[in-house]
Design a protein around this motif. Structure first.
Motif, short mmCIF file in Angstrom:
data_model
loop_
_atom_site.label_atom_id
_atom_site.label_comp_id
_atom_site.label_asym_id
_atom_site.label_seq_id
_atom_site.Cartn_x
_atom_site.Cartn_y
_atom_site.Cartn_z
N PRO A 145 67.38 4.82 18.88
CA PRO A 145 66.56 5.05 17.94
C PRO A 145 65.01 4.57 17.01
CG PRO A 145 68.17 5.00 16.48
CD PRO A 145 68.23 3.77 17.94
N SER A 146 63.71 5.59 17.06
CA SER A 146 63.37 4.65 16.53
C SER A 146 62.76 5.73 14.90
CB SER A 146 61.84 4.27 16.98
OG SER A 146 61.92 5.23 18.10
N VAL A 147 61.17 5.26 14.34
CA VAL A 147 60.95 6.22 13.08
C VAL A 147 59.36 5.88 13.36
CG1 VAL A 147 61.10 6.30 11.29
CG2 VAL A 147 62.92 6.13 11.76
N GLY A 148 58.87 7.10 13.20
CA GLY A 148 57.19 7.01 13.24
C GLY A 148 57.10 7.50 12.26
N ARG A 149 55.58 6.96 11.82
CA ARG A 149 54.65 7.09 10.44
C ARG A 149 54.18 8.68 10.76
NH1 ARG A 149 54.18 5.10 5.92
NH2 ARG A 149 54.83 3.07 6.26
N PHE A 150 55.19 9.89 10.38
CA PHE A 150 54.74 11.28 10.22
C PHE A 150 56.21 11.33 9.17
CE2 PHE A 150 57.83 12.35 13.89
CZ PHE A 150 57.90 10.56 14.37
N ALA A 151 56.19 12.48 8.69
CA ALA A 151 57.40 13.18 8.21
C ALA A 151 58.19 13.62 8.99
CB ALA A 151 56.44 13.97 7.12
N GLN A 152 57.75 14.80 9.81
CA GLN A 152 58.68 15.47 10.43
C GLN A 152 58.35 15.70 11.84
OE1 GLN A 152 58.62 18.96 7.55
NE2 GLN A 152 59.54 19.99 9.23
N VAL B 28 69.66 6.92 26.16
CA VAL B 28 69.01 7.57 25.48
C VAL B 28 67.96 6.74 24.34
CG1 VAL B 28 69.13 9.61 23.04
CG2 VAL B 28 70.98 9.77 24.70
N ASN B 29 66.74 7.48 24.12
CA ASN B 29 65.63 6.73 23.33
C ASN B 29 64.48 7.19 22.42
OD1 ASN B 29 65.96 4.68 25.69
ND2 ASN B 29 64.94 5.79 26.80
N ALA B 30 64.93 7.66 21.65
CA ALA B 30 64.47 8.71 20.51
C ALA B 30 63.02 8.06 19.40
CB ALA B 30 65.65 9.61 19.93
N VAL B 31 62.53 9.23 18.91
CA VAL B 31 61.47 8.84 17.64
C VAL B 31 61.82 10.29 16.53
CG1 VAL B 31 59.41 9.53 18.63
CG2 VAL B 31 59.29 8.34 16.78
N SER B 32 61.95 9.47 15.99
CA SER B 32 62.10 10.01 14.40
C SER B 32 61.13 10.18 13.73
CB SER B 32 63.53 10.41 13.75
OG SER B 32 62.94 11.17 12.34
N GLY B 33 60.47 11.41 12.97
CA GLY B 33 60.00 11.77 11.61
C GLY B 33 60.82 10.73 10.68
N TYR B 34 60.09 10.02 9.58
CA TYR B 34 60.90 9.64 8.72
C TYR B 34 61.78 10.61 7.66
CZ TYR B 34 56.18 10.32 5.61
OH TYR B 34 55.21 11.02 5.34
N GLN C 34 60.67 4.64 0.86
CA GLN C 34 60.25 3.91 1.61
C GLN C 34 58.89 3.53 2.64
OE1 GLN C 34 64.07 3.27 3.36
NE2 GLN C 34 63.39 1.09 3.16
N MET C 35 58.78 5.17 3.08
CA MET C 35 57.61 4.52 3.95
C MET C 35 56.62 5.68 3.00
SD MET C 35 58.04 4.00 6.60
CE MET C 35 57.11 4.96 7.95
N GLU C 36 56.67 6.33 1.92
CA GLU C 36 55.14 6.43 1.42
C GLU C 36 54.68 6.31 0.32
OE1 GLU C 36 56.43 11.20 0.53
OE2 GLU C 36 55.48 11.55 2.76
N ILE D 19 58.07 0.24 3.49
CA ILE D 19 58.43 -0.04 4.80
C ILE D 19 56.84 0.35 5.36
CG2 ILE D 19 58.85 0.73 7.56
CD1 ILE D 19 61.03 1.72 6.09
N THR D 20 56.01 -0.74 5.91
CA THR D 20 54.52 -0.67 6.16
C THR D 20 54.39 -0.68 7.30
OG1 THR D 20 54.66 -3.00 6.33
CG2 THR D 20 53.72 -2.03 4.26
N ALA D 21 55.37 -0.50 8.47
CA ALA D 21 55.15 -0.12 10.13
C ALA D 21 54.66 0.76 10.12
CB ALA D 21 56.50 -0.56 10.74
N PRO D 22 54.22 0.97 11.20
CA PRO D 22 53.37 2.61 11.65
C PRO D 22 54.37 3.08 12.74
CG PRO D 22 52.38 0.88 13.47
CD PRO D 22 52.94 -0.29 12.03
N HIS D 23 55.07 1.96 13.43
CA HIS D 23 57.15 2.81 13.95
C HIS D 23 57.00 1.61 14.30
CE1 HIS D 23 57.63 4.00 18.76
NE2 HIS D 23 58.59 4.67 18.05
N PHE D 24 58.59 1.93 13.57
CA PHE D 24 59.61 0.48 14.28
C PHE D 24 60.85 1.22 14.60
CE2 PHE D 24 60.37 2.85 10.16
CZ PHE D 24 62.19 3.06 10.03
#
Ligand SMILES: NC(=O)C1=CN([C@@H]2O[C@H](COP(=O)(O)OP(=O)(O)OC[C@H]3O[C@@H](n4cnc5c(N)ncnc54)[C@H](OP(=O)(O)O)[C@@H]3O)[C@@H](O)[C@H]2O)C=CC1
Ligand SMILES: CC(=O)N[C@@H](CCC(=O)OP(=O)(O)O)C(=O)O
Length: 312
Positions: free
Chosen positions: A202-209, A143-149, A159-161, A169-174
């Motif tokens: 899992p991963s997180v992208g620079r979008f809220a939701q 299972v590979n996934a990306v979530s809003g922060y 951390q993101m805002e 956190i400054t990464a655009p995606h991690f």
């Protein structure tokens, strides 16, 4: 009398979204703890015991504390949004579309564990295929996934805002969960009905939701070497039409140039896709949902409404 609803943790990310979703409802009596007493166990106990339904929007430890505060003589029904009780057999798993009879089980339950956001997508894709006998229970599921922060709650939002936060956190995606022991794995395995522990990255992208969850499959390793159409038919049979979970017609999905994780933000919906080329021997199953919608607050409100069907 209107049913009394108390949200423990109402000032957090999930709690605030539930409040917003209930704001226009005049069929409920939404009670609120004074903000300065929100962590006072005695005040919480009073509000918890006084409610018909308590919705816990707390870290795991505080959820367990809330259940303990209820004691043995309370009849308050509970929806917990944390990870604390999702594989506890004494709690109904709050994914109404999971399998036949699950919505009724939630409606009758005293204790309901709301699913995690990532597991909602992954189990939504996996479980119907296991039940149809297509996906072997010992298949090596990934299972590979990306979530809003916002998936990381108030702390990750800061951390993101806030670039001046000490742990910004400054990464655009991690990527994270690198030890492959994320707290959602037991839930994925239990409610996916898998005998083999899945790999969850899992991963997180620079979008809220918003959220994308992917489950890639080699068709030759599935039972009966199914076609993409067979996978699509099994998912469609499970979810029917016009419900909260929509199986996108194969051709419509394949006509898309890309899939947007934010597409269903501020809804309680989830879209499932079957991607791949017929005859190519591979599929990528994809779920799109709002981590704070069907992945948390939307599902909690859906479960509350099911439980109110059986209110005394
Ligand atoms: N965000 C998401 O996408 C999802 C979250 N969840 C789950 O929902 C739960 C809540 O998460 P989320 O809203 O994101 O988290 P937040 O950190 O945004 O909110 C948690 C809230 O709980 C409060 N709180 C912490 N400890 C206590 C306590 N002992 N007594 C009373 N209140 C307390 C916090 O108050 P304060 O800020 O004042 O410390 C805060 O308001 C978690 O278990 C999470 O795993 C589930 C699915 C998705
Ligand atoms: C981006 C992010 O940090 N997401 C959270 C999961 C959010 C969620 O589903 O909450 P539960 O853990 O209660 O299920 C995480 O990975 O821990």
């Amino acid at each position: 009398m209107k049913p009394k609803i108390f949200i423990d943790g109402e000032h957090g990310t999930t709690g605030l979204q539930i409040r917003a979703r209930l704001a226009g409802r005049d069929d409920l009596d939404l009670v609120s703890i004074p903000v300065e007493r929100r962590k006072d166990p005695a005040a919480r106990a009073d509000f918890l015991k006084g409610a018909d339904i308590a919705i816990l929007c707390l870290p795991d430890a505080a959820s367990r504390e809330a259940v303990a505060l209820l004691g043995n003589d309370s009849t308050t029904r509970v929806i917990d949004t944390s990870t604390a009780y999702r594989v506890d057999p004494g709690w109904a798993y709050g994914f109404a579309e999971l399998t036949e009879g699950q919505a009724d089980k939630i409606a009758q339950a005293r204790f309901v564990a709301n699913p995690g956001c990532y597991p909602t997508g992954a189990i939504g894709l996996i479980r119907p295929l296991v039940e149809a006998g297509i996906l072997p229970t010992d298949y090596p599921v990934t299972v590979n996934a990306v979530s809003g922060y916002s998936g990381g709650g108030k702390q990750m939002i800061a951390q993101m805002e806030d670039p001046h936060a000490p742990d910004a956190i400054t990464a655009p995606h991690f990527l994270y969960g690198l030890a492959l022991s994320h707290k959602h794995v037991p839930e994925l395995q239990t409610h996916g009905k898998l005998s083999r522990k899945p790999i969850f990255s899992p991963s997180v992208g620079r979008f809220a939701q918003g959220m994308l969850v992917q489950v890639p499959l080699f068709l030759g390793d599935l039972n009966g070497n199914p076609s993409l159409a067979d996978l699509h038919a099994a998912l469609s049979k499970s979810y029917g039409h016009a419900g909260v979970v929509e199986v996108v017609p194969y051709a419509d999905g394949m006509a898309l140039p890309r899939v947007d994780p934010t597409e269903l933000n501020d809804t309680n919906r989830m879209k499932l896709f079957v991607f791949g080329t017929e005859g190519g021997g591979q599929a990528n199953l994809v779920a799109v949902l709002d981590n704070l919608g069907k992945g948390a607050s939307g599902a909690a409100v859906q479960n509350m409404d099911l439980m109110l069907r059986t209110a005394a």
